[in-house]
Design an enzyme around this catalytic site. Structure first.
Site, PDB file in Angstrom:
ATOM      1  CE  LYS A  54      -3.930  -2.172   2.259  1.00  0.00           C
ATOM      2  NZ  LYS A  54      -4.523  -2.610   3.522  1.00  0.00           N
ATOM      3  CD  GLN A  98      -3.646  -4.153   6.747  1.00  0.00           C
ATOM      4  OE1 GLN A  98      -3.457  -3.214   5.983  1.00  0.00           O
ATOM      5  NE2 GLN A  98      -4.346  -5.226   6.396  1.00  0.00           N
ATOM      6  CG  ASP A 121     -10.099   0.103   5.202  1.00  0.00           C
ATOM      7  OD1 ASP A 121      -9.899  -0.247   4.022  1.00  0.00           O
ATOM      8  OD2 ASP A 121      -9.426  -0.315   6.165  1.00  0.00           O
TER       9      ASP A 121
END
Ligand code: NDP
Length: 296
Positions: A54, A98, A121
């Site tokens: 990422k 994460q 997200d």
């Protein structure tokens, strides 16, 4: 029939190009550089790989990448304090924590402590509610990637019968909401669904998000249907470690009109959509026009 293979790798490269062009314009026209902060708690090897790629791709499209790596025994208070700091940092437009988090941390509390407008997200309860009511939100990356590929392949999805297998908060449920938003008739199947084969056979679009290797065989697929395979499963075959999806690729591809492969289908689109969400969040934060085609 032999299905068209939907090339997620090539599609994701095009999305990243669009993001990079928009990032360039933001810099030259407005002096703004979008920034993405990724927070990793602990040393889960798979999470470390995801975070690394990422970060690499964030830099490649011209954005700022900030990584915060915290010890596995970090307290909830310290993690929340870091998120608060990032929420208030004007140079950070997207924040990603994460998952999974170590067990002593309350995942819902942590997710809901990210400012909704920076929640790239799309997991914050506000964004879930906005998506569910058809309002502008941050959309979870994997379902957004699936939607982009479906729109690209079909144009309009209006009136199509879609079956989503799986009802998780990160894939199944938001996927179903997005398909409903595009006027599909949506069925959500799960582990208690009766006669799953018959349910799937009715679908023009099948999204498999289960986590069971090659569970969907070709004889469940309506001829000409589109199969979007979200599953990522590692199996041993012929003494080799192999990555397979939730659909049995060969038998499904023999019947379907189009299918995403694993690897090279949905997977690459997820990070591309994370970058797209970050540039979208940056534009919204600055009251600027959002990039076209990169949001739901
Ligand atoms: P979850 O485990 O959270 O959810 C799986 C869902 O599948 C559940 O709703 C479950 O039903 C359902 N299910 C399980 N067994 C069956 C069955 N026999 N028949 C019908 N439904 C069943 O998984 P995720 O949604 O997080 O992920 C799904 C897959 O997608 C995984 O392989 C994951 O690795 C992959 N993934 C891929 C991503 C990518 O970037 N390509 C990103 C995210 C996930 P119930 O609710 O009843 O238990």
């Amino acid at each position: 029939m032999t299905a068209t293979i939907i090339d997620g790798k090539a599609f994701a490269a095009r999305v990243r190009e669009q993001v990079a062009e928009h990032v360039k314009r933001l810099k030259t026209d407005h002096g703004i550089k979008p920034g993405l902060a990724v927070v990793l708690v602990g040393e889960d090897p798979a999470s470390q790989v995801y975070v690394r790629s990422k970060g690499k791709m964030t830099v490649e499209v011209g954005m700022n990448s900030v990584e915060h790596k915290l010890d596995a025994d970090t307290s909830e208070a310290d993690l929340l304090s870091l998120i608060d700091q990032l929420n208030n940092d004007p140079e950070i437009h997207g924040i990603l924590v994460q998952l999974p988090l170590p067990k002593h941390l309350d995942e819902d509390l942590v997710i809901n402590s990210v400012a909704p407008e920076k929640d790239v997200d799309g997991f914050h309860i506000s964004n879930v509610g906005l998506l569910g009511t058809g309002q502008k939100s941050m959309v979870p990356c994997t379902p957004l990637g699936c939607l982009m590929m479906l729109r690209d392949h079909h144009g309009s999805l209006s009136g199509m019968d879609a079956v989503v297998i799986g009802r998780s908060n990160i894939v199944g449920k938001p996927m179903a909401q997005l398909l409903l938003g595009d006027s599909c008739t949506v069925t959500i199947a799960h582990s208690r669904t009766k006669d799953l084969a018959d349910v799937v056979r009715r679908a023009d679009i099948v999204v498999a998000a289960v986590g069971r290797p090659e569970m969907v065989p070709g004889d469940w697929i309506k001829p000409g249907a589109t199969v979007i395979d979200v599953g990522i499963n590692r199996i041993e075959r012929d003494g080799k470690n192999k990555l397979v999806g939730d659909a049995d690729f060969d038998s499904c591809a023999a019947v379907a009109g189009a299918i995403t492969p694993v690897p090279g289908g949905v997977g690459p689109m997820t990070i591309a959509c994370l970058l797209a969400n970050t540039v979208t969040a940056c534009c919204r934060a600055n009251g600027l026009a959002e990039p076209e085609g990169l949001t739901a």
